[in-house]
Motif scaffolding. Sequence first.
Motif, short mmCIF file in Angstrom:
data_model
loop_
_atom_site.label_atom_id
_atom_site.label_comp_id
_atom_site.label_asym_id
_atom_site.label_seq_id
_atom_site.Cartn_x
_atom_site.Cartn_y
_atom_site.Cartn_z
N VAL A 1 0.85 -1.17 0.00
CA VAL A 1 0.00 0.00 0.00
C VAL A 1 0.90 1.24 0.00
O VAL A 1 1.79 1.35 0.83
N LEU A 2 0.62 2.11 -0.93
CA LEU A 2 1.39 3.35 -1.00
C LEU A 2 0.81 4.39 -0.06
O LEU A 2 -0.40 4.59 -0.01
N ALA A 3 1.69 5.05 0.65
CA ALA A 3 1.26 6.12 1.55
C ALA A 3 1.07 7.40 0.74
O ALA A 3 1.80 7.65 -0.23
N PRO A 4 0.07 8.22 1.09
CA PRO A 4 -0.14 9.48 0.37
C PRO A 4 1.08 10.39 0.52
O PRO A 4 1.73 10.41 1.56
N VAL A 5 1.38 11.09 -0.54
CA VAL A 5 2.51 12.01 -0.54
C VAL A 5 1.97 13.41 -0.26
O VAL A 5 1.02 13.87 -0.91
N ALA A 6 2.57 14.06 0.69
CA ALA A 6 2.15 15.43 1.02
C ALA A 6 2.67 16.38 -0.07
O ALA A 6 3.85 16.34 -0.43
N THR A 7 1.79 17.16 -0.61
CA THR A 7 2.19 18.14 -1.63
C THR A 7 1.64 19.51 -1.25
O THR A 7 0.60 19.63 -0.60
N ALA A 8 2.36 20.50 -1.65
CA ALA A 8 1.89 21.87 -1.41
C ALA A 8 0.90 22.25 -2.50
O ALA A 8 1.08 21.89 -3.66
N GLU A 9 -0.13 22.94 -2.11
CA GLU A 9 -1.12 23.40 -3.07
C GLU A 9 -0.51 24.53 -3.91
O GLU A 9 0.11 25.45 -3.37
N TRP A 10 -0.68 24.43 -5.22
CA TRP A 10 -0.16 25.48 -6.10
C TRP A 10 -1.01 26.73 -5.98
O TRP A 10 -2.24 26.67 -5.94
N LYS A 11 -0.34 27.85 -5.91
CA LYS A 11 -1.03 29.13 -5.89
C LYS A 11 -0.32 30.05 -6.89
O LYS A 11 0.91 30.07 -6.94
N PRO A 12 -1.08 30.80 -7.66
CA PRO A 12 -0.43 31.71 -8.61
C PRO A 12 0.33 32.80 -7.87
O PRO A 12 -0.04 33.17 -6.74
N GLU A 13 1.38 33.27 -8.50
CA GLU A 13 2.13 34.36 -7.87
C GLU A 13 1.25 35.60 -7.82
O GLU A 13 0.32 35.76 -8.61
N ALA A 14 1.54 36.45 -6.88
CA ALA A 14 0.75 37.67 -6.71
C ALA A 14 0.99 38.63 -7.87
O ALA A 14 2.06 38.62 -8.51
N ALA A 15 0.02 39.44 -8.13
CA ALA A 15 0.16 40.47 -9.16
C ALA A 15 1.27 41.43 -8.75
O ALA A 15 1.35 41.84 -7.59
N THR A 16 2.14 41.77 -9.69
CA THR A 16 3.27 42.65 -9.42
C THR A 16 3.07 44.03 -10.03
O THR A 16 3.59 45.01 -9.51
N TYR A 17 2.33 44.10 -11.12
CA TYR A 17 2.21 45.33 -11.90
C TYR A 17 0.76 45.78 -12.01
O TYR A 17 -0.17 44.99 -11.87
N GLY A 18 0.61 47.06 -12.33
CA GLY A 18 -0.68 47.57 -12.76
C GLY A 18 -0.80 47.36 -14.25
O GLY A 18 0.09 46.78 -14.89
N VAL A 19 -1.90 47.82 -14.83
CA VAL A 19 -2.15 47.62 -16.26
C VAL A 19 -2.37 48.97 -16.94
O VAL A 19 -3.26 49.73 -16.55
N GLY A 20 -1.55 49.26 -17.94
CA GLY A 20 -1.74 50.43 -18.80
C GLY A 20 -2.23 49.97 -20.15
O GLY A 20 -2.10 48.78 -20.50
N GLN A 21 -2.80 50.87 -20.91
CA GLN A 21 -3.29 50.46 -22.23
C GLN A 21 -3.15 51.59 -23.24
O GLN A 21 -3.23 52.76 -22.90
N THR A 22 -2.95 51.17 -24.47
CA THR A 22 -3.01 52.05 -25.63
C THR A 22 -3.95 51.37 -26.60
O THR A 22 -3.76 50.20 -26.93
N THR A 23 -4.98 52.09 -27.06
CA THR A 23 -5.99 51.47 -27.89
C THR A 23 -5.94 51.94 -29.34
O THR A 23 -5.47 53.03 -29.63
N ASN A 24 -6.42 51.07 -30.21
CA ASN A 24 -6.57 51.34 -31.65
C ASN A 24 -5.29 51.80 -32.32
O ASN A 24 -5.29 52.72 -33.14
#
Length: 194
Positions: A1-24
Amino acid sequence: VLAPVATAEWKPEAATYGVGQTTNIGVTMSDGTVLRVDEYYPTTSSGAAAKGPFPVLLTQVPYGKDNSSGSGYNNPYFVQRGYIEVVADVRGTGDSHGDFGMFDPVQATDGATLVNWSAHLPNSDGNVGLFGASYFGINQLLTAAAVGPHSHLKVIFPELAGNDLYRDTAFFGGVFDVEFGSIFRSFGTEVTIV
């Protein structure tokens, strides 16, 4: 019987930047047709464009880049984590000039031009990826075939892209897919099968 392997839950990295835009922004294709793109770029806490360099993610949309249908473009997630995002109206749709043809071969040429243009944006690191689902995904495959070797295109992520455009999209079971054509007409675009 294999024992369960403890794994860390993946979490996305935090947002680092704001968002600027240039349109058309106008981008001129090889035949002189001007396509319109929106650029979304990382910003600092003061709102100024962050220095980079950053990779670019390019999406080519036939439904109008300003459409808020929830199709997955204009999403700040990647920009906030250090990517430049470029959203382009394909030829003859949205704010772009020219005539639209469903999966017209010229869209592949346009895609290759947009890849090269995107790679040379200020603060770009010269690497371009393509992403998107359905029509956006099919356009990625066509663009990837057109860019040639040693291009700035480094990755594609086509989701739900048909593998037989005739049978999957235009003529399901040998009969013209009226429903698919009506999607484009609802955005003010006439459908031409090329």
